[in-house]
Write a protein that holds these residues in place. Structure first.
Motif, PDB file in Angstrom:
ATOM      1  N   CYS A  17     -12.904   4.932 -37.809  1.00 16.99           N
ATOM      2  CA  CYS A  17     -12.314   5.361 -36.906  1.00 16.99           C
ATOM      3  C   CYS A  17     -12.034   4.831 -35.930  1.00 16.99           C
ATOM      4  O   CYS A  17     -11.579   4.531 -35.235  1.00 16.99           O
ATOM      5  N   ASN A  18     -13.648   5.352 -35.687  1.00 16.83           N
ATOM      6  CA  ASN A  18     -14.383   4.837 -34.369  1.00 16.83           C
ATOM      7  C   ASN A  18     -13.711   3.142 -33.879  1.00 16.83           C
ATOM      8  O   ASN A  18     -14.438   2.936 -32.767  1.00 16.83           O
ATOM      9  N   LYS A  19     -14.409   2.896 -34.511  1.00 13.71           N
ATOM     10  CA  LYS A  19     -14.343   1.263 -33.855  1.00 13.71           C
ATOM     11  C   LYS A  19     -13.089   0.394 -33.718  1.00 13.71           C
ATOM     12  O   LYS A  19     -12.115   1.101 -34.408  1.00 13.71           O
ATOM     13  N   THR A  20     -12.886   0.270 -32.461  1.00 14.35           N
ATOM     14  CA  THR A  20     -11.431  -0.246 -32.214  1.00 14.35           C
ATOM     15  C   THR A  20     -11.264  -2.107 -32.629  1.00 14.35           C
ATOM     16  O   THR A  20     -12.331  -2.755 -32.236  1.00 14.35           O
ATOM     17  N   THR A  21     -10.075  -2.118 -33.125  1.00  7.68           N
ATOM     18  CA  THR A  21     -10.366  -3.188 -33.149  1.00  7.68           C
ATOM     19  C   THR A  21      -9.856  -4.712 -32.374  1.00  7.68           C
ATOM     20  O   THR A  21      -8.771  -3.970 -31.842  1.00  7.68           O
ATOM     21  N   GLU A  22     -10.259  -5.536 -31.890  1.00  9.13           N
ATOM     22  CA  GLU A  22      -9.856  -5.962 -30.537  1.00  9.13           C
ATOM     23  C   GLU A  22      -8.794  -6.851 -30.388  1.00  9.13           C
ATOM     24  O   GLU A  22      -8.837  -7.608 -31.329  1.00  9.13           O
ATOM     25  N   ALA A  23      -7.274  -6.595 -29.810  1.00 10.13           N
ATOM     26  CA  ALA A  23      -6.146  -7.923 -30.135  1.00 10.13           C
ATOM     27  C   ALA A  23      -6.338  -9.234 -29.101  1.00 10.13           C
ATOM     28  O   ALA A  23      -6.393  -9.092 -27.619  1.00 10.13           O
ATOM     29  N   LYS A  24      -6.204  -9.984 -29.551  1.00 10.46           N
ATOM     30  CA  LYS A  24      -6.751 -11.223 -28.653  1.00 10.46           C
ATOM     31  C   LYS A  24      -5.746 -11.691 -28.313  1.00 10.46           C
ATOM     32  O   LYS A  24      -4.518 -11.736 -29.224  1.00 10.46           O
ATOM     33  N   GLU A  25      -5.072 -11.726 -27.133  1.00 12.24           N
ATOM     34  CA  GLU A  25      -4.209 -12.107 -26.428  1.00 12.24           C
ATOM     35  C   GLU A  25      -4.271 -13.835 -26.875  1.00 12.24           C
ATOM     36  O   GLU A  25      -4.585 -14.457 -26.344  1.00 12.24           O
ATOM     37  N   TYR A  26      -2.749 -14.226 -27.740  1.00 14.00           N
ATOM     38  CA  TYR A  26      -2.598 -16.117 -27.199  1.00 14.00           C
ATOM     39  C   TYR A  26      -1.837 -16.625 -26.378  1.00 14.00           C
ATOM     40  O   TYR A  26      -0.182 -15.507 -26.125  1.00 14.00           O
ATOM     41  N   LYS A  27      -2.057 -17.876 -26.279  1.00 11.33           N
ATOM     42  CA  LYS A  27      -0.508 -18.656 -25.110  1.00 11.33           C
ATOM     43  C   LYS A  27      -0.718 -19.326 -26.098  1.00 11.33           C
ATOM     44  O   LYS A  27      -0.723 -20.393 -26.817  1.00 11.33           O
ATOM     45  N   THR A  28       1.526 -18.850 -26.283  1.00 10.22           N
ATOM     46  CA  THR A  28       1.884 -19.564 -27.012  1.00 10.22           C
ATOM     47  C   THR A  28       3.562 -19.877 -26.495  1.00 10.22           C
ATOM     48  O   THR A  28       3.698 -19.489 -25.185  1.00 10.22           O
ATOM     49  N   ALA A  29       3.998 -21.116 -26.674  1.00 11.15           N
ATOM     50  CA  ALA A  29       5.518 -21.943 -26.369  1.00 11.15           C
ATOM     51  C   ALA A  29       5.863 -22.209 -27.200  1.00 11.15           C
ATOM     52  O   ALA A  29       5.593 -22.201 -28.269  1.00 11.15           O
ATOM     53  N   TYR A  30       7.075 -22.559 -27.422  1.00 10.65           N
ATOM     54  CA  TYR A  30       8.084 -23.385 -27.891  1.00 10.65           C
ATOM     55  C   TYR A  30       8.719 -24.964 -26.832  1.00 10.65           C
ATOM     56  O   TYR A  30       9.204 -24.614 -25.607  1.00 10.65           O
ATOM     57  N   ILE A  31       8.895 -25.536 -28.060  1.00 11.92           N
ATOM     58  CA  ILE A  31       9.742 -26.385 -27.671  1.00 11.92           C
ATOM     59  C   ILE A  31      11.114 -26.635 -27.858  1.00 11.92           C
ATOM     60  O   ILE A  31      10.865 -26.910 -29.531  1.00 11.92           O
ATOM     61  N   ASP A  32      12.293 -27.358 -27.915  1.00 11.85           N
ATOM     62  CA  ASP A  32      13.551 -27.372 -28.206  1.00 11.85           C
ATOM     63  C   ASP A  32      13.432 -28.847 -28.689  1.00 11.85           C
ATOM     64  O   ASP A  32      13.649 -29.842 -27.841  1.00 11.85           O
ATOM     65  N   THR A  33      13.058 -29.148 -29.660  1.00 14.67           N
ATOM     66  CA  THR A  33      12.771 -30.057 -30.311  1.00 14.67           C
ATOM     67  C   THR A  33      13.665 -31.533 -30.224  1.00 14.67           C
ATOM     68  O   THR A  33      13.965 -32.570 -29.997  1.00 14.67           O
ATOM     69  N   GLN A  34      15.585 -30.698 -30.505  1.00 14.30           N
ATOM     70  CA  GLN A  34      16.392 -31.301 -30.360  1.00 14.30           C
ATOM     71  C   GLN A  34      16.382 -32.155 -28.651  1.00 14.30           C
ATOM     72  O   GLN A  34      17.009 -33.158 -29.022  1.00 14.30           O
ATOM     73  N   LYS A  35      16.725 -31.186 -28.361  1.00 12.11           N
ATOM     74  CA  LYS A  35      16.883 -31.296 -26.619  1.00 12.11           C
ATOM     75  C   LYS A  35      15.534 -32.063 -26.026  1.00 12.11           C
ATOM     76  O   LYS A  35      15.706 -33.231 -25.605  1.00 12.11           O
ATOM     77  N   MET A  36      14.323 -31.849 -26.347  1.00  9.28           N
ATOM     78  CA  MET A  36      12.965 -33.344 -26.457  1.00  9.28           C
ATOM     79  C   MET A  36      14.112 -34.533 -26.276  1.00  9.28           C
ATOM     80  O   MET A  36      13.640 -35.427 -25.965  1.00  9.28           O
ATOM     81  N   MET A  37      13.945 -34.798 -27.958  1.00  8.04           N
ATOM     82  CA  MET A  37      14.254 -36.231 -28.741  1.00  8.04           C
ATOM     83  C   MET A  37      15.569 -36.752 -27.916  1.00  8.04           C
ATOM     84  O   MET A  37      15.842 -37.998 -27.005  1.00  8.04           O
ATOM     85  N   GLU A  38      16.774 -35.453 -26.865  1.00 10.97           N
ATOM     86  CA  GLU A  38      17.798 -36.529 -26.524  1.00 10.97           C
ATOM     87  C   GLU A  38      17.580 -36.595 -24.940  1.00 10.97           C
ATOM     88  O   GLU A  38      18.323 -37.168 -24.173  1.00 10.97           O
ATOM     89  N   ASP A  39      16.403 -36.440 -24.355  1.00  8.83           N
ATOM     90  CA  ASP A  39      15.873 -35.900 -23.049  1.00  8.83           C
ATOM     91  C   ASP A  39      15.014 -37.422 -23.105  1.00  8.83           C
ATOM     92  O   ASP A  39      15.113 -37.929 -21.937  1.00  8.83           O
ATOM     93  N   TYR A  40      14.713 -37.910 -23.968  1.00 10.69           N
ATOM     94  CA  TYR A  40      13.053 -38.593 -24.102  1.00 10.69           C
ATOM     95  C   TYR A  40      13.684 -40.071 -23.843  1.00 10.69           C
ATOM     96  O   TYR A  40      14.089 -40.629 -24.464  1.00 10.69           O
ATOM     97  N   THR A  41      13.406 -40.258 -22.861  1.00 14.13           N
ATOM     98  CA  THR A  41      13.967 -41.413 -22.218  1.00 14.13           C
ATOM     99  C   THR A  41      13.536 -43.468 -23.309  1.00 14.13           C
ATOM    100  O   THR A  41      14.823 -44.097 -23.640  1.00 14.13           O
ATOM    101  N   GLU A  42      12.688 -42.915 -23.764  1.00 14.50           N
ATOM    102  CA  GLU A  42      11.758 -44.142 -24.814  1.00 14.50           C
ATOM    103  C   GLU A  42      12.527 -43.841 -26.331  1.00 14.50           C
ATOM    104  O   GLU A  42      13.750 -44.720 -27.125  1.00 14.50           O
ATOM    105  N   ALA A  43      13.131 -42.293 -26.749  1.00 16.99           N
ATOM    106  CA  ALA A  43      14.014 -42.001 -27.406  1.00 16.99           C
ATOM    107  C   ALA A  43      15.857 -42.990 -27.349  1.00 16.99           C
ATOM    108  O   ALA A  43      15.967 -43.536 -28.197  1.00 16.99           O
ATOM    109  N   LYS A  44      15.652 -42.575 -25.946  1.00 20.91           N
ATOM    110  CA  LYS A  44      17.120 -43.425 -25.915  1.00 20.91           C
ATOM    111  C   LYS A  44      17.455 -44.277 -25.875  1.00 20.91           C
ATOM    112  O   LYS A  44      18.206 -44.810 -26.291  1.00 20.91           O
ATOM    113  N   GLU A  45      16.505 -44.908 -25.085  1.00 23.23           N
ATOM    114  CA  GLU A  45      16.498 -46.068 -25.016  1.00 23.23           C
ATOM    115  C   GLU A  45      16.141 -47.320 -26.164  1.00 23.23           C
ATOM    116  O   GLU A  45      17.502 -48.425 -27.347  1.00 23.23           O
ATOM    117  N   LEU A  46      15.499 -46.235 -27.926  1.00 24.54           N
ATOM    118  CA  LEU A  46      15.282 -46.480 -28.932  1.00 24.54           C
ATOM    119  C   LEU A  46      16.532 -47.039 -30.157  1.00 24.54           C
ATOM    120  O   LEU A  46      17.021 -47.864 -30.192  1.00 24.54           O
TER     121      LEU A  46
END
Length: 190
Positions: A17-46
């Motif tokens: 019980c005396n052992k403490t577990t270290e909680a690692k912080e993760y750097k996370t993010a997200y991308i709205d893939t639908q919006k990304m493809m709508e705004d991506y110039t090459e996808a629009k040109e295609l």
């Protein structure tokens, strides 16, 4: 003996019980893939490229369809005057041409879908690699995707990096050397 086992168990539980577990912080993010493809110039040109190509190919079929329709209208008017044998022969011919026109339309659609599908697959593969590189460069542990095939049900807006990624991929696309439109059209005709 029982006391010794009990005492050892208690000591073991206290130590664990005396052992403490270290909680690692993760750097996370997200991308709205639908919006990304709508705004991506090459996808629009295609998308625009295949929309235009479809319209051009469609016009050719439209002319053939109008000619066929005009002949069908003339057929109805001439059927009585030229007799039943002529009407049967001409009717069968017009039906066959109508089927050929439908087959040509289906073939055109399949061709466009096949070509655009290959290019879109290549584009998606490229974007995935760019996102992977972006994540490594910015030190992210995870980058999630939202949109049509959502893998994130909720996230704070502060984790949304869609605009940053769209800017990065558009900048990389703009920096690519462009092929001459005349060369591209010549290559398409071959």
């Amino acid at each position: 003996m029982k006391k010794l086992v009990l005492l050892a168990a208690i000591a073991f539980s206290i130590i664990s019980c005396n052992k403490t577990t270290e909680a690692k912080e993760y750097k996370t993010a997200y991308i709205d893939t639908q919006k990304m493809m709508e705004d991506y110039t090459e996808a629009k040109e295609l998308d625009e490229k295949y929309k235009t190509k479809g319209e051009v190919m469609g016009r050719e079929l439209e002319v053939a369809a109008k000619n066929l329709k005009a002949e069908m209208n003339g057929f109805q008017q001439n059927a009585m005057a030229k007799g039943q044998a002529w009407a049967q022969q001409k009717g069968a011919e017009l039906q066959q041409r109508q089927q050929e026109l439908q087959y040509a339309q289906q073939a055109m659609m399949q061709q466009l879908q096949g070509e655009s599908g290959k290019e879109m697959d290549t584009l998606v593969k490229s974007v995935k690699q760019l996102i992977k590189d972006y994540g490594k460069e910015k030190g992210y542990d995870y980058i999630y995707g939202t949109g049509d095939a959502a893998t994130v049900l909720y996230a704070k807006d502060s984790y949304d990096i869609t605009k940053d990624v769209v800017k990065m991929i558009n900048d990389k696309y703009a920096a690519k050397p462009k092929t001459d439109k005349k060369e591209e059209k010549a290559a398409e005709k071959k």
